[in-house]
Design a protein around this motif. Sequence first.
Motif, PDB file in Angstrom:
ATOM      1  N   ARG A   1       0.830  -1.156   0.149  1.00  0.00           N
ATOM      2  CA  ARG A   1      -0.012  -0.085   0.022  1.00  0.00           C
ATOM      3  C   ARG A   1       0.890   1.339  -0.198  1.00  0.00           C
ATOM      4  NH1 ARG A   1      -1.853   3.454   4.167  1.00  0.00           N
ATOM      5  NH2 ARG A   1      -3.710   4.797   3.499  1.00  0.00           N
TER       6      ARG A   1
ATOM      7  N   GLU B   1      -7.997   2.066   6.340  1.00  0.00           N
ATOM      8  CA  GLU B   1      -7.719   2.551   4.991  1.00  0.00           C
ATOM      9  C   GLU B   1      -6.734   1.331   4.313  1.00  0.00           C
ATOM     10  OE1 GLU B   1      -4.564   4.081   8.021  1.00  0.00           O
ATOM     11  OE2 GLU B   1      -6.839   3.824   7.754  1.00  0.00           O
ATOM     12  N   GLU B   2      -6.193   0.504   5.060  1.00  0.00           N
ATOM     13  CA  GLU B   2      -5.475  -0.858   4.621  1.00  0.00           C
ATOM     14  C   GLU B   2      -6.540  -1.723   3.986  1.00  0.00           C
ATOM     15  OE1 GLU B   2      -1.746  -0.185   7.726  1.00  0.00           O
ATOM     16  OE2 GLU B   2      -3.334  -1.549   7.898  1.00  0.00           O
TER      17      GLU B   2
ATOM     18  N   VAL C   1      -9.273  -1.085   2.846  1.00  0.00           N
ATOM     19  CA  VAL C   1      -9.801  -0.342   1.289  1.00  0.00           C
ATOM     20  C   VAL C   1      -9.015  -0.849   0.424  1.00  0.00           C
ATOM     21  CG1 VAL C   1     -10.394   1.472   0.203  1.00  0.00           C
ATOM     22  CG2 VAL C   1     -11.129   1.352   2.505  1.00  0.00           C
ATOM     23  N   TRP C   2      -7.650  -0.731   0.608  1.00  0.00           N
ATOM     24  CA  TRP C   2      -6.669  -0.946  -0.375  1.00  0.00           C
ATOM     25  C   TRP C   2      -6.511  -2.325  -0.922  1.00  0.00           C
ATOM     26  CZ3 TRP C   2      -2.511  -4.030  -0.906  1.00  0.00           C
ATOM     27  CH2 TRP C   2      -1.815  -3.911  -1.874  1.00  0.00           C
TER      28      TRP C   2
END
Length: 596
Positions: free
Chosen positions: A329, A582-583, A585-586
Amino acid sequence: MKTIDQRLDALRERMRREHLAAFIFPSTDPHSGEYVPDHWKGREWISGFSGSAGTAVVTQTAAALWTDSRYFIAAEEQLTGTEFRLMKQRMAGTPSIAQWLAEELRESDSTEVGLDGMTNTYQEVCELKQDLRKRGGFTVRTNFDPLETLWKDRPEIPTRPVEMQPIELSGEETRSKLKRIRQALRSLHADGTLLSTLDDIAWTLNLRGCDVHCNPVFVAYLLISSHRTTLYINKVKLSAEILSYLTEQGVDVDDYENVADGLRHYSEYNILIDPTATCYTLARQVACQEVIFETSPVAEMKAVKNEAEIRGFRQAMLKDGIAMVKFLRWLQPAVKAGGQTERTLDEKLTSLRASQPLFRGVSFDTIVGYEAHGAIVHYEATAETDAVVEPRGWVLIDSGAQYEDGTTDITRTIALGPITDEQRRVYTLVLKGFLQLAMCKFPDGTTGTQLDILARQALWREGLNYFHGTGHGVGAYLNVHEGPQQVRMEWRPAAFHAGMTITDEPGVYLPGRFGVRIENTLLTIPGKTTEFGAFLEFDSLTLCPIDTTPIIVSLLSDDELAFFNHYHRRVEEVLSPHLEPEEQVWLKEATKPLTR
């Protein structure tokens, strides 16, 4: 290079005094190690070549170094400016060491070739003796090590402390392992054996060390008889707790230097000596009635992981997958922002792994090869070669970690920006081979040589190939390269059984242009049992997304596409709960299903 020239001059002077026509330097140590303590890196000292595999040979008038395809490019660079000529093993026109010596020594006054009998295996020396005898009556001397006097600042043999591997991670007490080893020896009509290989010793005793770079082993020998077990080791490495534990498990301790004396006083009728793993000098020290030259049963016993070791592998792979996702990421935005090099990528990935519980270090020196450097199979960036990584092309990253509960090994090739149609096609062909091996189902007892074609067939159809093995075993917090099971073109008789690990790592390397490799570590698990017997299949231990950007989906079969999507779905389901929002989502985007 001046230093290498000076060392060769000094060596040749010693050779003249000893009446030697040539001297051979292997890459191994008295324990047949692939990675060895600095004390035994004599081949690197005399030649300047630092790869883990290779043999240097020096005569009074010439010098040559043999290595395999993993190191052709690196060896060319490191040998430049020296007398050493690169000999590319298994390539057409490359002579064997014996052939080369016979030609070089045709006019020599001496017919004696020297090597250190402590750093060459019994089988290697016997084969060389026979080959040289046929080629002109040359003899081999094994009792002389010129490095003892020439290598003035030679490093000492390590004396770092030994540690316990907890029973909840090893899964079996040493007493039990010794009992099983003795049972296996009896089936081979042997009363005892000498273990020289360091990972076999560490596994048997449920101990770990740090004497070898990246490998949690310690320098020692283990002599097992029907009624006694003796560990030969520098005793300063053993704490009072370890000594007490060994006594409790029925293991005596003696000084490392006394192993030859122990073999001379071995009291059983016979002993099993593995000729491929025991050095020539020690194999010749045995004084009992019969020596059985046979493959040690311990390597295969170690290769079949028990439930605790498998559980540890899964825990280690989970942590490694988390670190890899955090790294992937971060990667593209960091490269786009500028200032990243091959070495800074290595440092970032290592720091993310180091933040995981039970991290003990890397399992081998990380390979970060940007663009053309990816074509160097065992490339390692130095201050001189460290390339700036730009938002175009791709980077090949082969890396792994040692956690106390398991060892990891993974390769990903990641597009950082625009790539060529050729890169996309080669990447997809490599992926097809990777998937075909991962998908296969096969009878228990199948060898890795029989499976190897699965990883290569899509490449061969296009006239492409690679010259390293397709897969190797991985230790349970032990050496990242473990056998006897392998997947490779060359014949290897070791059979696959449930519980064995294996890497799946096909690749293609186009010198000066780019390289591709994709690698997961797999676990062999039971499959169906039919009227034709028990079948096996593979389960991926590695949990990490594979870059979908370069894939030409039309080249994948329906089965390959379904298997790939299933793997990505599993990666997302297992890793996501352990990641930041957020990880997550990635990762969801990185593992979304491919469609036609």
